[in-house]
Design a protein around this motif. Structure first.
Motif, short mmCIF file in Angstrom:
data_model
loop_
_atom_site.label_atom_id
_atom_site.label_comp_id
_atom_site.label_asym_id
_atom_site.label_seq_id
_atom_site.Cartn_x
_atom_site.Cartn_y
_atom_site.Cartn_z
N ILE A 111 8.28 21.98 -20.95
CA ILE A 111 7.40 22.88 -21.05
C ILE A 111 8.00 24.43 -20.86
CG2 ILE A 111 5.29 24.14 -20.25
CD1 ILE A 111 4.13 21.32 -19.51
N GLU A 112 8.82 24.48 -19.61
CA GLU A 112 9.50 25.70 -19.55
C GLU A 112 10.57 25.71 -20.75
OE1 GLU A 112 8.73 27.97 -17.23
OE2 GLU A 112 7.07 26.77 -16.70
N PHE A 113 11.15 24.66 -21.19
CA PHE A 113 12.34 24.92 -22.42
C PHE A 113 11.42 25.56 -23.65
CE2 PHE A 113 13.64 23.06 -26.03
CZ PHE A 113 14.96 23.42 -25.92
N GLN A 114 10.14 25.08 -23.88
CA GLN A 114 9.39 25.53 -25.02
C GLN A 114 9.23 26.92 -24.84
OE1 GLN A 114 6.24 22.70 -26.52
NE2 GLN A 114 7.10 21.39 -24.89
N ILE A 138 17.07 22.85 -30.67
CA ILE A 138 16.05 21.81 -31.23
C ILE A 138 16.65 20.56 -30.71
CG2 ILE A 138 15.09 20.94 -33.25
CD1 ILE A 138 15.21 23.61 -34.51
N SER A 139 17.90 20.17 -30.95
CA SER A 139 18.27 19.01 -30.65
C SER A 139 18.36 18.75 -29.22
CB SER A 139 20.07 19.01 -31.21
OG SER A 139 19.93 18.75 -32.43
N GLN A 140 18.52 19.73 -28.35
CA GLN A 140 18.35 19.54 -26.88
C GLN A 140 16.89 19.02 -26.52
OE1 GLN A 140 18.97 23.35 -25.01
NE2 GLN A 140 20.84 23.56 -25.84
N ILE A 141 16.11 18.86 -27.46
CA ILE A 141 14.76 18.23 -26.98
C ILE A 141 14.77 16.76 -26.77
CG2 ILE A 141 12.68 17.61 -28.02
CD1 ILE A 141 12.71 20.49 -29.62
N ASN A 142 15.79 16.15 -27.41
CA ASN A 142 16.25 14.73 -27.13
C ASN A 142 16.45 14.68 -25.89
OD1 ASN A 142 16.15 14.14 -30.04
ND2 ASN A 142 18.21 14.94 -30.37
N ASP A 143 17.26 15.33 -25.24
CA ASP A 143 17.46 15.04 -23.65
C ASP A 143 16.13 14.76 -22.94
OD1 ASP A 143 20.23 15.26 -24.13
OD2 ASP A 143 20.14 17.32 -23.73
N PHE A 144 14.98 15.77 -23.27
CA PHE A 144 13.87 15.73 -22.38
C PHE A 144 13.12 14.47 -22.73
CE2 PHE A 144 14.72 20.46 -22.67
CZ PHE A 144 14.57 20.62 -21.31
N LEU A 145 13.12 13.95 -24.02
CA LEU A 145 12.43 12.78 -24.51
C LEU A 145 13.07 11.61 -24.06
CD1 LEU A 145 11.88 13.61 -28.34
CD2 LEU A 145 10.23 14.13 -26.34
#
Length: 267
Positions: A111-114, A138-145
Motif C-alpha cells: 500500500i505504501e509503495f502504491q 510497475i515490475s516491482q509489484i511482482n516482489d510484493f505479489l
C-alpha cells in the motif's frame, strides 16, 4: 489585493479556449503587413483563378484527413487517465482487503509503495521521470505479489492484482506511444508547404476592392493556421511538460483525485 478564484478560473478557461488563436496573432499581423506592402508597391501580379481555389480546396481536404486521423487517438486518450486511476484504486482495494483480513505487513508495504508510485506516475506525465523508470516500478509489484503468495493469500487475489498490474503497464505504454509518435509526419510537411504557398499567393493576388482582398487573405490564413496548430495539439494530448494541463491536453483530474485520496488515507 487577492484575485478571487472564480475570476482566475474564468480567465484560465478563456485562455484555454482561445490559446491557439492568440498564438497565431503574430502570423496574421505579418501576413497583413506583407499584403499591404504588396499592394502599395504594385506586387499583386496574379489574378484570382480556378487553380488557386482548387489549391485551397485541396488543403481543406488534407486538413480534414489529418483531423479525422488524430481525433480517433484523441478519443481513446480521453479514457486512459480515468482507466489508469481505476486500475490503481482497484489494486489498492485488493491490497487493503488482504491487509485487513490477514494483518499482512507485506500488504501494508505494498500500500505504501502504491502511494509513492502514484506520485511517480504524475512525474512521468510531466516527463520528470522516464518511461523505463516507471516500467521498472510497475515490475516491482511482482516482489510484493510473491511475498503475499508466500503468506498464503488466496490465488484469486494474486491473479486479480496481476491483471491490474498488466492493465497499468499497457496503459502506460499506450500513452507513451501516443505522445512520442507523430501522425504521418509527411502529411504535416505537405500541409505546411501548401499553407505557405497559399499565404504567398494571397499576398500577391489582386482582388478588388483591396480591403476585401485583405479581409479574405487574413481569414484564409487564420483558418489554415488555426487548424494546423489544432491538429498538432490534438496529435499529442499528453504534452504536459510543455503546455501543462490546458488547452487540448487530456485532463489528469482522475489522477489528481486519486493522489488526494491516497494522501488522505489512514491505514
Amino acid at each position: 489585493m487577492k484575485v478571487p478564484k472564480t475570476i482566475k478560473k474564468k480567465s484560465n478557461k478563456i485562455w484555454q479556449k482561445w490559446s491557439i488563436a492568440f498564438r497565431i496573432i503574430p502570423v496574421i499581423l505579418t501576413i497583413a503587413l506583407l499584403k499591404i506592402l504588396s499592394h502599395q508597391f504594385d506586387l499583386e501580379v496574379i489574378e484570382l483563378n480556378a487553380l488557386f481555389t482548387s489549391l485551397i480546396a485541396g488543403t481543406i481536404f488534407l486538413i480534414g484527413f489529418l483531423i479525422s486521423g488524430v481525433l480517433s487517438d484523441y478519443k481513446e486518450s480521453e479514457k486512459l487517465p480515468s482507466e489508469l486511476s481505476a486500475s490503481m484504486k482497484t489494486l489498492y482495494d485488493d491490497a487493503y482487503t488482504v491487509y485487513k483480513g490477514k494483518n499482512s505487513q507485506n500488504a501494508l508495504q505494498f500500500i505504501e509503495f502504491q502511494k509513492q508510485f502514484i506520485h511517480s506516475l504524475m512525474d512521468w506525465f510531466y516527463k520528470r521521470e522516464t518511461t523505463v523508470s516507471i516500467l521498472e516500478k510497475i515490475s516491482q509489484i511482482n516482489d510484493f505479489l510473491v511475498e503475499l503468495d508466500n503468506e498464503g493469500v488466496q490465488a484469486g487475489y494474486i491473479i486479480k492484482m496481476k491483471n491490474e498490474q498488466n492493465n497499468i503497464r499497457k496503459m502506460v505504454l499506450r500513452i507513451d506511444t501516443i505522445r512520442e509518435t507523430d501522425f504521418i509526419g509527411s502529411a504535416y510537411a505537405i500541409l505546411e508547404a501548401m499553407g505557405f504557398l497559399i499565404a504567398f499567393c494571397l499576398i500577391i493576388i489582386r482582388i478588388d476592392p483591396f480591403y476585401a482582398s485583405l479581409f479574405f487573405t487574413l481569414l484564409v490564413t487564420f483558418l489554415i493556421s488555426y487548424m494546423f496548430l489544432l491538429i498538432k495539439d490534438l496529435d499529442n494530448p499528453f504534452d504536459y511538460a510543455e503546455n501543462g494541463e490546458s488547452g487540448t491536453e487530456i485532463s489528469l483530474k482522475p489522477i489528481h483525485d486519486l493522489i488526494k485520496a491516497f494522501d488522505n488515507l489512514k491505514n
